[in-house]
Design a protein around this motif. Structure first.
Motif, PDB file in Angstrom:
ATOM      1  N   ASP A  71      13.564  -1.196 -27.386  1.00 26.48           N
ATOM      2  CA  ASP A  71      14.584  -0.157 -27.292  1.00 26.48           C
ATOM      3  C   ASP A  71      15.358  -0.175 -25.986  1.00 26.48           C
ATOM      4  OD1 ASP A  71      13.928   0.908 -29.818  1.00 26.48           O
ATOM      5  OD2 ASP A  71      12.204   1.951 -28.928  1.00 26.48           O
ATOM      6  N   GLY A  72      14.927  -0.980 -25.030  1.00 28.48           N
ATOM      7  CA  GLY A  72      15.640  -1.034 -23.761  1.00 28.48           C
ATOM      8  C   GLY A  72      14.689  -1.040 -22.588  1.00 28.48           C
ATOM      9  N   PRO A  73      15.212  -0.924 -21.366  1.00 25.46           N
ATOM     10  CA  PRO A  73      14.359  -0.915 -20.176  1.00 25.46           C
ATOM     11  C   PRO A  73      13.405   0.278 -20.173  1.00 25.46           C
ATOM     12  CG  PRO A  73      16.662  -1.235 -19.596  1.00 25.46           C
ATOM     13  CD  PRO A  73      16.641  -0.841 -21.028  1.00 25.46           C
ATOM     14  N   VAL A  74      12.205   0.064 -19.681  1.00 24.78           N
ATOM     15  CA  VAL A  74      11.205   1.133 -19.601  1.00 24.78           C
ATOM     16  C   VAL A  74      10.643   1.215 -18.190  1.00 24.78           C
ATOM     17  CG1 VAL A  74      10.528   1.056 -22.031  1.00 24.78           C
ATOM     18  CG2 VAL A  74       9.391  -0.464 -20.399  1.00 24.78           C
ATOM     19  N   GLN A  75      10.242   2.441 -17.814  1.00 25.60           N
ATOM     20  CA  GLN A  75       9.523   2.672 -16.567  1.00 25.60           C
ATOM     21  C   GLN A  75       8.027   2.487 -16.826  1.00 25.60           C
ATOM     22  OE1 GLN A  75      10.761   6.414 -14.504  1.00 25.60           O
ATOM     23  NE2 GLN A  75      11.804   6.838 -16.436  1.00 25.60           N
ATOM     24  N   ILE A  76       7.375   1.762 -15.946  1.00 18.93           N
ATOM     25  CA  ILE A  76       5.929   1.598 -16.014  1.00 18.93           C
ATOM     26  C   ILE A  76       5.354   2.194 -14.738  1.00 18.93           C
ATOM     27  CG2 ILE A  76       4.025  -0.023 -16.238  1.00 18.93           C
ATOM     28  CD1 ILE A  76       5.989  -1.962 -17.564  1.00 18.93           C
ATOM     29  N   ILE A  77       4.700   3.340 -14.879  1.00 15.51           N
ATOM     30  CA  ILE A  77       4.205   4.089 -13.720  1.00 15.51           C
ATOM     31  C   ILE A  77       2.727   3.801 -13.561  1.00 15.51           C
ATOM     32  CG2 ILE A  77       3.975   6.371 -12.676  1.00 15.51           C
ATOM     33  CD1 ILE A  77       6.192   7.278 -14.681  1.00 15.51           C
ATOM     34  N   GLY A  78       2.369   3.255 -12.443  1.00 20.84           N
ATOM     35  CA  GLY A  78       0.982   2.899 -12.187  1.00 20.84           C
ATOM     36  C   GLY A  78       0.432   3.602 -10.968  1.00 20.84           C
ATOM     37  N   PRO A  79      -0.797   3.279 -10.593  1.00 23.75           N
ATOM     38  CA  PRO A  79      -1.380   3.851  -9.380  1.00 23.75           C
ATOM     39  C   PRO A  79      -0.570   3.459  -8.157  1.00 23.75           C
ATOM     40  CG  PRO A  79      -3.036   2.710 -10.712  1.00 23.75           C
ATOM     41  CD  PRO A  79      -1.706   2.348 -11.276  1.00 23.75           C
ATOM     42  N   ALA A  80      -0.665   4.274  -7.127  1.00 24.47           N
ATOM     43  CA  ALA A  80       0.091   3.996  -5.910  1.00 24.47           C
ATOM     44  C   ALA A  80      -0.438   2.743  -5.228  1.00 24.47           C
ATOM     45  CB  ALA A  80       0.000   5.182  -4.955  1.00 24.47           C
ATOM     46  N   PRO A  81       0.445   1.799  -4.874  1.00 24.28           N
ATOM     47  CA  PRO A  81      -0.006   0.630  -4.108  1.00 24.28           C
ATOM     48  C   PRO A  81      -0.324   1.037  -2.680  1.00 24.28           C
ATOM     49  CG  PRO A  81       2.384   0.642  -4.266  1.00 24.28           C
ATOM     50  CD  PRO A  81       1.893   1.810  -5.092  1.00 24.28           C
ATOM     51  N   GLU A  82      -1.197   0.301  -2.034  1.00 18.97           N
ATOM     52  CA  GLU A  82      -1.502   0.563  -0.627  1.00 18.97           C
ATOM     53  C   GLU A  82      -0.518  -0.236   0.221  1.00 18.97           C
ATOM     54  OE1 GLU A  82      -3.335   2.550   2.428  1.00 18.97           O
ATOM     55  OE2 GLU A  82      -3.617   2.819   0.266  1.00 18.97           O
ATOM     56  N   LEU A  83       0.451   0.464   0.802  1.00 22.17           N
ATOM     57  CA  LEU A  83       1.500  -0.200   1.567  1.00 22.17           C
ATOM     58  C   LEU A  83       1.108  -0.309   3.034  1.00 22.17           C
ATOM     59  CD1 LEU A  83       4.690   1.508   0.074  1.00 22.17           C
ATOM     60  CD2 LEU A  83       3.633  -0.647  -0.602  1.00 22.17           C
ATOM     61  N   ASP A  84       1.470  -1.416   3.619  1.00 27.61           N
ATOM     62  CA  ASP A  84       1.269  -1.619   5.048  1.00 27.61           C
ATOM     63  C   ASP A  84       2.598  -1.395   5.757  1.00 27.61           C
ATOM     64  OD1 ASP A  84      -0.040  -2.138   7.376  1.00 27.61           O
ATOM     65  OD2 ASP A  84      -0.081  -4.320   7.131  1.00 27.61           O
ATOM     66  N   VAL A  85       2.538  -1.198   7.070  1.00 28.06           N
ATOM     67  CA  VAL A  85       3.754  -1.057   7.883  1.00 28.06           C
ATOM     68  C   VAL A  85       3.674  -2.113   8.985  1.00 28.06           C
ATOM     69  CG1 VAL A  85       5.216   0.462   9.256  1.00 28.06           C
ATOM     70  CG2 VAL A  85       3.833   1.413   7.400  1.00 28.06           C
ATOM     71  N   PRO A  86       4.127  -3.326   8.714  1.00 26.60           N
ATOM     72  CA  PRO A  86       4.038  -4.386   9.728  1.00 26.60           C
ATOM     73  C   PRO A  86       4.939  -4.085  10.922  1.00 26.60           C
ATOM     74  CG  PRO A  86       5.278  -5.131   7.820  1.00 26.60           C
ATOM     75  CD  PRO A  86       4.708  -3.807   7.454  1.00 26.60           C
ATOM     76  N   VAL A  87       4.541  -4.579  12.063  1.00 27.95           N
ATOM     77  CA  VAL A  87       5.302  -4.402  13.304  1.00 27.95           C
ATOM     78  C   VAL A  87       5.783  -5.765  13.770  1.00 27.95           C
ATOM     79  CG1 VAL A  87       5.267  -3.541  15.676  1.00 27.95           C
ATOM     80  CG2 VAL A  87       3.881  -2.403  13.909  1.00 27.95           C
ATOM     81  N   THR A  88       7.083  -5.854  14.071  1.00 25.79           N
ATOM     82  CA  THR A  88       7.670  -7.105  14.550  1.00 25.79           C
ATOM     83  C   THR A  88       8.364  -6.853  15.878  1.00 25.79           C
ATOM     84  OG1 THR A  88       8.052  -7.828  12.266  1.00 25.79           O
ATOM     85  CG2 THR A  88       9.277  -8.972  13.998  1.00 25.79           C
ATOM     86  N   ASP A  89       8.060  -7.656  16.885  1.00 23.79           N
ATOM     87  CA  ASP A  89       8.743  -7.543  18.173  1.00 23.79           C
ATOM     88  C   ASP A  89      10.113  -8.211  18.072  1.00 23.79           C
ATOM     89  OD1 ASP A  89       6.791  -6.209  19.825  1.00 23.79           O
ATOM     90  OD2 ASP A  89       5.570  -8.019  19.666  1.00 23.79           O
ATOM     91  N   VAL A  90      11.136  -7.469  18.496  1.00 22.47           N
ATOM     92  CA  VAL A  90      12.517  -7.930  18.371  1.00 22.47           C
ATOM     93  C   VAL A  90      13.257  -7.628  19.667  1.00 22.47           C
ATOM     94  CG1 VAL A  90      14.696  -7.653  17.112  1.00 22.47           C
ATOM     95  CG2 VAL A  90      12.529  -7.522  15.884  1.00 22.47           C
ATOM     96  N   ALA A  91      14.003  -8.614  20.179  1.00 25.81           N
ATOM     97  CA  ALA A  91      14.869  -8.354  21.328  1.00 25.81           C
ATOM     98  C   ALA A  91      15.998  -7.429  20.898  1.00 25.81           C
ATOM     99  CB  ALA A  91      15.432  -9.669  21.856  1.00 25.81           C
ATOM    100  N   ARG A  92      16.445  -6.569  21.820  1.00 29.41           N
ATOM    101  CA  ARG A  92      17.497  -5.606  21.462  1.00 29.41           C
ATOM    102  C   ARG A  92      18.732  -6.296  20.908  1.00 29.41           C
ATOM    103  NH1 ARG A  92      15.271  -2.753  25.980  1.00 29.41           N
ATOM    104  NH2 ARG A  92      14.649  -0.621  25.388  1.00 29.41           N
ATOM    105  N   GLY A  93      19.060  -7.455  21.463  1.00 35.09           N
ATOM    106  CA  GLY A  93      20.249  -8.163  20.993  1.00 35.09           C
ATOM    107  C   GLY A  93      20.103  -8.716  19.587  1.00 35.09           C
TER     108      GLY A  93
END
Length: 553
Positions: A71-93
């Protein structure tokens, strides 16, 4: 929902349209919604990670992936994934390039997750948090809600407390089911008739560009920033009140004039988003609710500013009354009347007037400043975004396709827009000139629409033609179709083309790139292509190579 429970619901109308757009042009960064925050002070990254996962767990839309059924696109709702928040060092420029790199990473709508966050560290106590979501699960209002809840949860975890967010009355899937129940039958038919009348004969906007339209656009973009001064805004607000209009209507009138001058056209259609939150229980919910409206204005006849504002006011009032009509359905009306191929852009310009108050973001030991980095992508050829600012009046962001326009041209357009506003404020009773600027239109890649020629009926004969005939008839609700009849001419649309592709894949085990179907599709040609792929499979002993975005069941 238990940890292993999965729920399946139909996609909302907006999600269905976005899913289809992603199938046509997979991985486009224009479908990515960015919220960036500069964080100054002592940052607890573990508390931030917990806060992120709390918000994702709270809103089902953020733990949803998508697939296509009969019938068309469907939403598949599952358990919440465990997301990480990686940290990357970046020069201001290198900060801008790092943000762009994070924004442009593609999402997989079939597998998810459709939200991610990365911290870009420019100094020991200075970070930029880059929160990116796919548009299919969020919108501008939802992103603001996300940041507000993220901040509240972070503050609570720093204090050693559980977040005290109010419980949600419903989830996005509940809205989806209500929408499908509400928009059908006579209500949907009435909306369709009224929008068909409004859009009848609306021409596509052909702007004077600096370069020809590319055959295969990359959607590269840039943004020019300028201001609409506060004294001018005050005069425009006063005029709007006199004319029983809103500031948005005055800005739209001026934008229509600008587009007329840079196209030589006097019938202008602009897209503009409405929040789509028509029920109070949706106010605090994250999801894809925004529903753009197609606002059409006749600027011909040298109207005065008052007359033009009146035209815009009347058109907007009618459109707002019927704002539930899905944007994808309005675009389909334009596509059918213009006889365009599926997937062809029907609207080239957008106007956005921000009217949401900016939430105050505070946490202990941390100064939070919202940023507006440039994603270097363009959803429209021109998109004007206006944000109120107490000091300057309005901050204006003119996003443009850098494939079509030079930066100097867009700078000129921005100055012209302010000049038009100044003229409207100075003498509302003077005619507003729509005389075209001194530019020549570039060649347009698409041929003008031609009336459909009568095709003599030829019956299906081969086994593949007979099987495809049955598929065509079921999808189009017809009893007899000739092998030379075009699928779209018979009433097919973008979604039914995708359903046809899936039926062919299930029946024959062959794959077609989405773009290959978005031209002329008839039984004769499709049967030949199916046969060619079947023969290729026999020769190679395997299926033809598919693109990564088209290998899903």
């Amino acid at each position: 929902m238990t940890d292993d429970e999965v729920l399946v619901f139909p996609a909302s109308f907006a999600q269905r349209s976005m899913w289809l757009e992603n199938e046509i042009n997979p991985g486009r960064p224009t479908y990515h919604v960015l919220a960036a925050l500069r964080l100054r002070g002592r940052l607890d990254t573990e508390a931030l990670r917990r806060a992120l996962n709390t918000v994702v767990d709270r809103h089902e839309a953020l733990r949803t992936v998508f697939d296509l059924d009969e019938d068309g696109p469907v939403q598949i709702i599952g358990p919440a994934p465990e997301l990480d928040v990686p940290v990357t060092d970046v020069a201001r420029g290198d900060l801008e390039a790092a943000v762009t790199a994070e924004v442009t990473k593609p999402f997989d709508l079939y597998r998810g997750p459709l939200v991610r966050m990365r911290l870009l560290r420019t100094a020991p106590e200075e970070h930029v948090a880059v929160l990116v979501m796919h548009h299919i699960v969020t919108d501008g209002v939802s992103s603001a809600l996300f940041v507000a809840e993220l901040t509240a949860c972070y503050g609570a975890y720093l204090r050693g407390e559980e977040p005290g967010l109010p419980p949600l009355e419903i989830q996005y899937a509940d809205f989806t089911m209500w929408q499908h129940e509400n928009l059908r039958g006579e209500k949907l038919s009435g909306l369709t008739r009224r929008w068909q009348r409004r859009l009848d004969g609306a021409p596509p906007l052909r702007l004077f560009t600096d370069r020809p339209y590319p055959a295969e656009p990359t959607f590269a973009g840039d943004t020019h920033t300028f201001t609409v001064p506060a004294p001018l805004v005050s005069r425009l607000d006063a005029l709007a009140r006199q004319e029983r209009a809103t500031a948005f209507m005055v800005f739209l009138a001026a934008f229509d004039v600008l587009l007329s001058r840079y196209s030589g056209q006097q019938d202008i259609t602009v897209a503009s988003p409405t929040a789509g939150r028509t029920r109070p229980e949706l106010a605090g919910l994250i999801g894809f609710f925004v529903n753009p409206l197609l606002l059409r204005t006749d600027v011909s006849g040298e109207p005065t500013a008052r007359e033009l504002i009146g035209r815009v006011r009347n058109n907007c009032a009618e459109a707002f009354d019927d704002q539930e009509f899905p944007f994808e359905s309005a675009l389909e009306l334009l596509r059918v009347q213009r006889r365009s191929t599926a997937g062809t852009p029907q609207v080239q310009a957008m106007l956005v007037l921000q009217n949401m108050p900016v939430p105050e973001l505070r946490t202990p030991d941390l100064v939070i400043e919202p940023l507006r980095p440039d994603s270097k992508a363009a959803s429209y050829e021109l998109a004007l975004d206006l944000e109120p600012d107490d000091e300057t009046g309005y901050r204006a962001f003119l996003e443009y396709s850098s494939e079509l326009f030079d930066a100097a041209t867009v700078t000129e357009m921005a100055a012209e827009f302010v000049t038009i506003l100044e003229g409207i404020a100075a003498d509302p009773d003077a005619p507003v000139s729509t005389k075209p600027v001194d530019r020549q239109p570039m060649p347009w890649s698409e041929e003008p629409a031609q009336p459909a020629a009568d095709v003599p009926y030829r019956a299906p004969q081969t086994p593949i033609e007979l099987e495809l005939h049955e598929m065509f008839c079921e999808l189009l609700g017809l009893e007899r179709i000739g092998v030379d009849d075009d699928f779209l001419d018979l009433g097919g649309d973008s979604l039914s083309l995708l359903q046809l592709r899936n039926r062919v894949r299930q029946e024959y085990g062959v794959e077609f790139p989405v773009r290959e179907l978005f031209g002329r599709v008839d039984i004769d040609g499709l049967a030949r292509r199916v046969l060619e792929r079947l023969l290729a499979q026999d020769e190679n002993g395997r299926s033809p190579q598919s693109s990564p975005n088209e290998e899903h069941p």
